[in-house]
Design a protein around this motif. Structure first.
Motif, PDB file in Angstrom:
ATOM      1  N   ASP A  13       0.814  -1.214   0.000  1.00 61.53           N
ATOM      2  CA  ASP A  13       0.000   0.000   0.000  1.00 61.53           C
ATOM      3  C   ASP A  13       0.845   1.262   0.000  1.00 61.53           C
ATOM      4  OD1 ASP A  13      -2.427  -1.200  -0.183  1.00 61.53           O
ATOM      5  OD2 ASP A  13      -2.943  -0.982   1.921  1.00 61.53           O
ATOM      6  N   GLU A  14       1.868   1.298   0.823  1.00 66.58           N
ATOM      7  CA  GLU A  14       2.677   2.502   0.931  1.00 66.58           C
ATOM      8  C   GLU A  14       3.590   2.688  -0.267  1.00 66.58           C
ATOM      9  OE1 GLU A  14       4.472   2.638   4.782  1.00 66.58           O
ATOM     10  OE2 GLU A  14       2.542   2.309   5.753  1.00 66.58           O
ATOM     11  N   GLN A  15       3.982   1.617  -0.931  1.00 72.55           N
ATOM     12  CA  GLN A  15       4.821   1.718  -2.114  1.00 72.55           C
ATOM     13  C   GLN A  15       4.001   2.119  -3.345  1.00 72.55           C
ATOM     14  OE1 GLN A  15       6.822  -2.007  -2.587  1.00 72.55           O
ATOM     15  NE2 GLN A  15       7.847  -1.862  -0.626  1.00 72.55           N
ATOM     16  N   LEU A  16       2.706   1.832  -3.321  1.00 69.73           N
ATOM     17  CA  LEU A  16       1.811   2.137  -4.437  1.00 69.73           C
ATOM     18  C   LEU A  16       0.640   2.959  -3.898  1.00 69.73           C
ATOM     19  CD1 LEU A  16       1.798  -1.452  -5.973  1.00 69.73           C
ATOM     20  CD2 LEU A  16       3.154   0.493  -6.740  1.00 69.73           C
ATOM     21  N   PRO A  17       0.878   4.222  -3.542  1.00 71.93           N
ATOM     22  CA  PRO A  17      -0.127   5.002  -2.822  1.00 71.93           C
ATOM     23  C   PRO A  17      -1.226   5.635  -3.683  1.00 71.93           C
ATOM     24  CG  PRO A  17       1.825   6.313  -3.128  1.00 71.93           C
ATOM     25  CD  PRO A  17       2.138   4.944  -3.666  1.00 71.93           C
ATOM     26  N   HIS A  18      -1.128   5.542  -4.990  1.00 74.08           N
ATOM     27  CA  HIS A  18      -2.107   6.199  -5.867  1.00 74.08           C
ATOM     28  C   HIS A  18      -3.045   5.161  -6.489  1.00 74.08           C
ATOM     29  CE1 HIS A  18       0.820   9.279  -5.216  1.00 74.08           C
ATOM     30  NE2 HIS A  18       1.702   8.706  -6.004  1.00 74.08           N
ATOM     31  N   ARG A  19      -4.253   5.605  -6.857  1.00 69.37           N
ATOM     32  CA  ARG A  19      -5.259   4.677  -7.366  1.00 69.37           C
ATOM     33  C   ARG A  19      -5.851   5.161  -8.688  1.00 69.37           C
ATOM     34  NH1 ARG A  19     -10.049   3.429  -3.439  1.00 69.37           N
ATOM     35  NH2 ARG A  19      -8.299   2.573  -2.309  1.00 69.37           N
ATOM     36  N   ILE A  20      -6.082   4.210  -9.593  1.00 69.57           N
ATOM     37  CA  ILE A  20      -6.823   4.453 -10.838  1.00 69.57           C
ATOM     38  C   ILE A  20      -8.027   3.529 -10.815  1.00 69.57           C
ATOM     39  CG2 ILE A  20      -6.832   4.341 -13.350  1.00 69.57           C
ATOM     40  CD1 ILE A  20      -3.785   4.667 -13.272  1.00 69.57           C
ATOM     41  N   THR A  21      -9.207   4.075 -11.086  1.00 71.31           N
ATOM     42  CA  THR A  21     -10.430   3.284 -11.150  1.00 71.31           C
ATOM     43  C   THR A  21     -11.009   3.421 -12.558  1.00 71.31           C
ATOM     44  OG1 THR A  21     -10.869   3.731  -8.813  1.00 71.31           O
ATOM     45  CG2 THR A  21     -12.718   2.927 -10.131  1.00 71.31           C
ATOM     46  N   VAL A  22     -11.250   2.290 -13.206  1.00 68.18           N
ATOM     47  CA  VAL A  22     -11.840   2.257 -14.542  1.00 68.18           C
ATOM     48  C   VAL A  22     -13.265   1.733 -14.381  1.00 68.18           C
ATOM     49  CG1 VAL A  22     -11.653   1.335 -16.881  1.00 68.18           C
ATOM     50  CG2 VAL A  22      -9.572   1.780 -15.550  1.00 68.18           C
ATOM     51  N   VAL A  23     -14.249   2.506 -14.846  1.00 64.69           N
ATOM     52  CA  VAL A  23     -15.658   2.147 -14.694  1.00 64.69           C
ATOM     53  C   VAL A  23     -16.270   1.933 -16.076  1.00 64.69           C
ATOM     54  CG1 VAL A  23     -17.889   2.857 -13.763  1.00 64.69           C
ATOM     55  CG2 VAL A  23     -15.782   3.588 -12.620  1.00 64.69           C
ATOM     56  N   GLY A  24     -16.791   0.719 -16.316  1.00 68.77           N
ATOM     57  CA  GLY A  24     -17.443   0.415 -17.586  1.00 68.77           C
ATOM     58  C   GLY A  24     -18.786   1.109 -17.701  1.00 68.77           C
ATOM     59  N   ARG A  25     -19.174   1.434 -18.937  1.00 67.17           N
ATOM     60  CA  ARG A  25     -20.440   2.134 -19.174  1.00 67.17           C
ATOM     61  C   ARG A  25     -21.469   1.284 -19.906  1.00 67.17           C
ATOM     62  NH1 ARG A  25     -19.077   8.257 -21.013  1.00 67.17           N
ATOM     63  NH2 ARG A  25     -18.505   9.026 -18.969  1.00 67.17           N
ATOM     64  N   GLY A  26     -21.269  -0.035 -19.907  1.00 69.30           N
ATOM     65  CA  GLY A  26     -22.247  -0.924 -20.517  1.00 69.30           C
ATOM     66  C   GLY A  26     -21.997  -1.224 -21.983  1.00 69.30           C
ATOM     67  N   ILE A  27     -20.898  -0.715 -22.504  1.00 71.20           N
ATOM     68  CA  ILE A  27     -20.534  -0.946 -23.904  1.00 71.20           C
ATOM     69  C   ILE A  27     -19.095  -1.454 -23.915  1.00 71.20           C
ATOM     70  CG2 ILE A  27     -20.144   0.155 -26.137  1.00 71.20           C
ATOM     71  CD1 ILE A  27     -22.353   2.154 -25.311  1.00 71.20           C
ATOM     72  N   PRO A  28     -18.808  -2.553 -24.636  1.00 71.63           N
ATOM     73  CA  PRO A  28     -17.437  -3.072 -24.656  1.00 71.63           C
ATOM     74  C   PRO A  28     -16.439  -1.991 -25.080  1.00 71.63           C
ATOM     75  CG  PRO A  28     -18.932  -4.587 -25.752  1.00 71.63           C
ATOM     76  CD  PRO A  28     -19.706  -3.321 -25.485  1.00 71.63           C
ATOM     77  N   SER A  29     -15.413  -1.823 -24.279  1.00 69.74           N
ATOM     78  CA  SER A  29     -14.393  -0.806 -24.531  1.00 69.74           C
ATOM     79  C   SER A  29     -13.035  -1.341 -24.099  1.00 69.74           C
ATOM     80  CB  SER A  29     -14.696   0.467 -23.743  1.00 69.74           C
ATOM     81  OG  SER A  29     -15.958   0.962 -24.048  1.00 69.74           O
ATOM     82  N   SER A  30     -11.986  -0.685 -24.577  1.00 70.98           N
ATOM     83  CA  SER A  30     -10.620  -1.040 -24.203  1.00 70.98           C
ATOM     84  C   SER A  30      -9.958   0.142 -23.517  1.00 70.98           C
ATOM     85  CB  SER A  30      -9.807  -1.402 -25.449  1.00 70.98           C
ATOM     86  OG  SER A  30     -10.382  -2.493 -26.112  1.00 70.98           O
TER      87      SER A  30
END
Length: 106
Positions: A13-30
């Motif tokens: 946790d302390e070595q990787l303190p930042h977060r990215i959240t990817v939220v799908g919108r109901g359509i296949p995406s990359s």
């Protein structure tokens, strides 16, 4: 140097303190996320999620749900594309991506 386990480990946790959240919108995406540091998937199973996580890049596909990643240093690039190749800024079909700096605990 690639990490041996691309899935989140509480002791890092302390070595990787930042977060990215990817939220799908109901359509296949990359999506492709690149950081200037290391990146790991939080929970989830990269194989089941069809997500590739290596040293400083995570890439995968999402339709619905959420995928989260922790990273060190800073975000370098986010690239999202919907099912027909439209870039993220040009369509509302691509996933929403949230970046939070300084998250040291869940």
């Amino acid at each position: 140097m690639a990490r041996g386990n691309p899935v989140h480990n509480e002791s890092e946790d302390e070595q990787l303190p930042h977060r990215i959240t990817v939220v799908g919108r109901g359509i296949p995406s990359s999506f492709e996320l690149t950081v200037a540091g290391d990146i790991e998937m939080i929970a989830g199973n990269p194989v089941e999620e069809a997500t590739i996580v290596s040293e400083s890049t995570a890439e995968g596909a999402i339709e619905v749900g959420v995928q989260q990643f922790r990273f060190s240093e800073r975000l370098a690039n986010i690239h999202t594309v919907d099912w027909n190749g439209e870039e993220g800024a040009e369509t509302e079909s691509t996933p929403t991506v949230h970046v939070n700096y300084g998250i040291s605990k869940r």
